[in-house]
Design an enzyme around this catalytic site. Structure first.
Site, mmCIF file in Angstrom:
data_model
loop_
_atom_site.group_PDB
_atom_site.id
_atom_site.type_symbol
_atom_site.label_atom_id
_atom_site.label_comp_id
_atom_site.label_asym_id
_atom_site.label_seq_id
_atom_site.Cartn_x
_atom_site.Cartn_y
_atom_site.Cartn_z
ATOM 1 N N ALA A 71 0.706 -0.709 0.030
ATOM 2 C CA ALA A 71 -0.276 -0.012 0.057
ATOM 3 C C ALA A 71 1.146 1.150 0.250
ATOM 4 O O ALA A 71 0.429 2.310 -0.290
ATOM 5 C CB ALA A 71 -0.384 0.262 1.140
ATOM 6 N N THR A 72 1.970 1.180 0.607
ATOM 7 C CA THR A 72 2.915 1.940 0.535
ATOM 8 C C THR A 72 2.895 2.329 -0.787
ATOM 9 O O THR A 72 3.268 4.126 -1.382
ATOM 10 C CB THR A 72 3.874 2.028 1.482
ATOM 11 O OG1 THR A 72 3.907 2.268 2.417
ATOM 12 C CG2 THR A 72 5.256 3.367 1.373
ATOM 13 N N GLN A 181 -6.745 -1.124 6.069
ATOM 14 C CA GLN A 181 -7.155 -1.527 6.938
ATOM 15 C C GLN A 181 -8.810 -2.548 6.574
ATOM 16 O O GLN A 181 -9.294 -2.921 7.683
ATOM 17 C CB GLN A 181 -7.216 -0.617 8.319
ATOM 18 C CG GLN A 181 -5.923 -0.457 8.527
ATOM 19 C CD GLN A 181 -5.237 -1.251 8.824
ATOM 20 O OE1 GLN A 181 -5.619 -2.731 9.341
ATOM 21 N NE2 GLN A 181 -3.456 -1.103 9.399
ATOM 22 N N SER A 201 -3.056 -3.822 0.457
ATOM 23 C CA SER A 201 -1.995 -4.404 1.173
ATOM 24 C C SER A 201 -2.229 -6.178 1.177
ATOM 25 O O SER A 201 -3.027 -6.317 2.134
ATOM 26 C CB SER A 201 -1.227 -4.180 1.722
ATOM 27 O OG SER A 201 -0.197 -3.635 2.656
ATOM 28 N N HIS A 203 -0.198 -7.893 3.139
ATOM 29 C CA HIS A 203 -0.498 -8.651 4.813
ATOM 30 C C HIS A 203 -1.146 -8.015 5.634
ATOM 31 O O HIS A 203 -1.334 -8.492 6.811
ATOM 32 C CB HIS A 203 1.107 -8.263 5.250
ATOM 33 C CG HIS A 203 1.379 -6.825 5.485
ATOM 34 N ND1 HIS A 203 2.273 -6.017 6.774
ATOM 35 C CD2 HIS A 203 1.571 -5.476 5.034
ATOM 36 C CE1 HIS A 203 2.418 -5.067 6.438
ATOM 37 N NE2 HIS A 203 1.929 -5.017 5.234
ATOM 38 N N CYS A 327 10.319 6.383 16.542
ATOM 39 C CA CYS A 327 11.171 7.206 15.361
ATOM 40 C C CYS A 327 12.077 6.485 15.475
ATOM 41 O O CYS A 327 12.324 5.819 16.062
ATOM 42 C CB CYS A 327 10.760 8.546 16.196
ATOM 43 S SG CYS A 327 12.197 8.935 17.513
HETATM 44 N N1 PMP Z 1 -2.368 2.521 4.977
HETATM 45 C C1 PMP Z 1 -2.144 2.076 6.097
HETATM 46 C C2 PMP Z 1 -3.519 2.387 5.934
HETATM 47 C C3 PMP Z 1 -2.250 1.209 6.375
HETATM 48 O O1 PMP Z 1 -2.230 0.845 7.936
HETATM 49 C C4 PMP Z 1 -0.496 1.076 6.158
HETATM 50 C C5 PMP Z 1 0.184 -0.668 6.741
HETATM 51 N N2 PMP Z 1 0.515 0.178 7.843
HETATM 52 C C6 PMP Z 1 -0.417 0.927 4.947
HETATM 53 C C7 PMP Z 1 -1.225 1.739 4.022
HETATM 54 C C8 PMP Z 1 1.220 0.605 4.093
HETATM 55 O O2 PMP Z 1 1.593 -0.720 3.763
HETATM 56 P P1 PMP Z 1 2.671 -1.622 3.427
HETATM 57 O O3 PMP Z 1 2.563 -2.065 4.651
HETATM 58 O O4 PMP Z 1 1.763 -2.266 2.485
HETATM 59 O O5 PMP Z 1 3.516 -0.859 2.538
#
Ligand code: PMP
Length: 384
Positions: A71-72, A181, A201, A203, A327
């Site tokens: 998702a990133t 989510q 995403s 996972h 952080c």
């Molecule tokens: N968007 C949301 C709302 C997430 O919770 C997360 C993961 N914490 C991400 C994006 C990023 O997902 P990924 O680990 O697949 O890059």
């Protein structure tokens, strides 16, 4: 002590059924999904099947799926991609909610810092959701894209997507929804929610990590410029030989989630509610953060008054939960999401996220409840 995993929003365990689909791809399948020989065509057929499952999970079209590393990357592709495709000297504006994932917020900040686009933050209510009226106030003809997540990872709070989308579209902008989510946990439909672009995403839906997708309408895909250039895979939007095993895993996870999410939501919500009531019955000064009437079934964000969350967590080490965010120096920052909802930094530092899921059992909840009660009592006694 038995280890208990209540951190599904960070990463959900891989479903054994998903692994079963992935194993033969990893062990037996040969070839690049772009190759025209029959080895390659077999790989491409697996990818096509997964594309259908991923599209179906969010009510999208298979032709609108772009597989990414997660998702990133999908979020980056949307924000950077739409700005890159609009060459107007940085005059365009993006609107992103105050509680978006860092991959949205920091990308918008970076684009603004580079002078490529302006960016405004949409405030949230004390319940942690975006009010459509706040979006409307910020909209204007220079707004290219509005990004509001479906469900927040820290509080589980859901946003009124259709009402937001209506206003976004009336102003001529595109609506991006990070459904990372929500998609595996509650029904989500692109047309109903009005989302033009949706991030997902693996996972977070009991699939593998390192694979995800952007699902978009065909019109909005045309508005994006690729981040990665090369062989022109994924309709030119994401070059790089496809991660076939990961994509097959994402497809299997999407298929299972589409079939099971409604029933699973009922079971998981009952366990989550049992956890919360067990804690509130045994401890004073425990309240929930976020609007309880619009929340994911699996998430509870609890403030334990007078007990530092980091200390609570280290006193219940066998139970995986989550607090704030670490952080780069390793110290814990108060959650930006909770601060955006108006919590004091003290209350944010006393808040713990419990996120349950498919494999959480009543025994897990009973043990975790006892562990959390003892941890909070110990921390409170030490600091009293
Ligand atoms: N968007 C949301 C709302 C997430 O919770 C997360 C993961 N914490 C991400 C994006 C990023 O997902 P990924 O680990 O697949 O890059």
């Amino acid at each position: 002590m038995r280890e208990i995993y209540l951190d599904y929003n960070a990463s959900a365990p891989l479903d054994a059924r998903v692994l079963q689909e992935m194993l033969p791809v990893m062990s037996d399948a040969v070839g690049n999904a772009s190759s025209v020989h029959r080895f390659g065509r077999r790989q491409a057929a697996l990818v096509d099947e997964a594309r259908e499952h991923v599209a179906a999970l969010v009510g999208g079209h298979p032709a609108g799926v772009v597989f990414t590393s997660g998702a990133t990357e999908a979020n980056n592709l949307v924000l950077q991609g739409i700005v890159a495709a609009t060459d107007d000297g940085g005059a365009v504006r993006l609107l992103v909610s105050a509680v978006e994932h860092a991959s949205v917020i920091r990308t918008a900040q970076r684009l603004a810092a580079c002078g490529l686009a302006k960016s405004d933050v949409i405030a949230v209510t004390s319940g942690g959701f975006v009010e459509p009226a706040r979006v409307e106030e910020l909209l204007g003809s220079d707004v290219l894209l509005v990004s509001v997540m479906a469900a927040n990872s820290e509080t589980g709070v859901l946003n009124p997507l259709a009402e937001i989308a209506e206003r976004v579209h009336a102003a001529g902008a595109l609506f991006h929804c990070d459904a990372t989510q929500m998609a595996g946990r509650l029904p989500f439909d692109m047309s109903e929610s009005g989302a033009d672009l949706v991030s997902l995403s693996g996972h977070k839906i009991c699939g593998p990590a390192g694979v995800g997708a952007l699902v978009a309408t065909r019109q909005s895909l045309k508005r994006l410029e690729a981040l990665l250039h090369g062989g022109g895979h994924e309709r030119g939007l994401r070059s790089g030989s496809l991660n076939v095993a990961g994509i097959v895993g994402l497809g299997a996870a999407a298929q299972i989630a589409a079939q099971e999410r409604e029933q699973e939501a009922v079971t998981v919500a009952a366990l989550r509610d049992r956890l919360v009531s067990g804690l509130q019955a045994n401890l004073a000064g425990v309240h929930q953060n976020g609007d309880l009437s619009r929340r994911l079934p699996n998430t509870a964000n609890l403030c334990f008054e007078g007990a530092d969350a980091e200390a609570v967590m280290s006193n219940m080490d066998s139970v995986a939960v989550s607090i704030g965010s670490a952080c780069s120096s390793g110290s814990i920052e108060p959650s930006a999401v909770l601060l955006a909802m108006g919590l004091s930094s003290e209350a944010a530092f006393e808040s713990v996220r419990f996120s349950l899921g498919r494999f959480t059992t009543p025994e897990d909840v009973a043990t975790a409840t006892q562990a959390a009660i003892s941890a909070v009592e110990r921390v409170r006694a030490l600091t009293a």
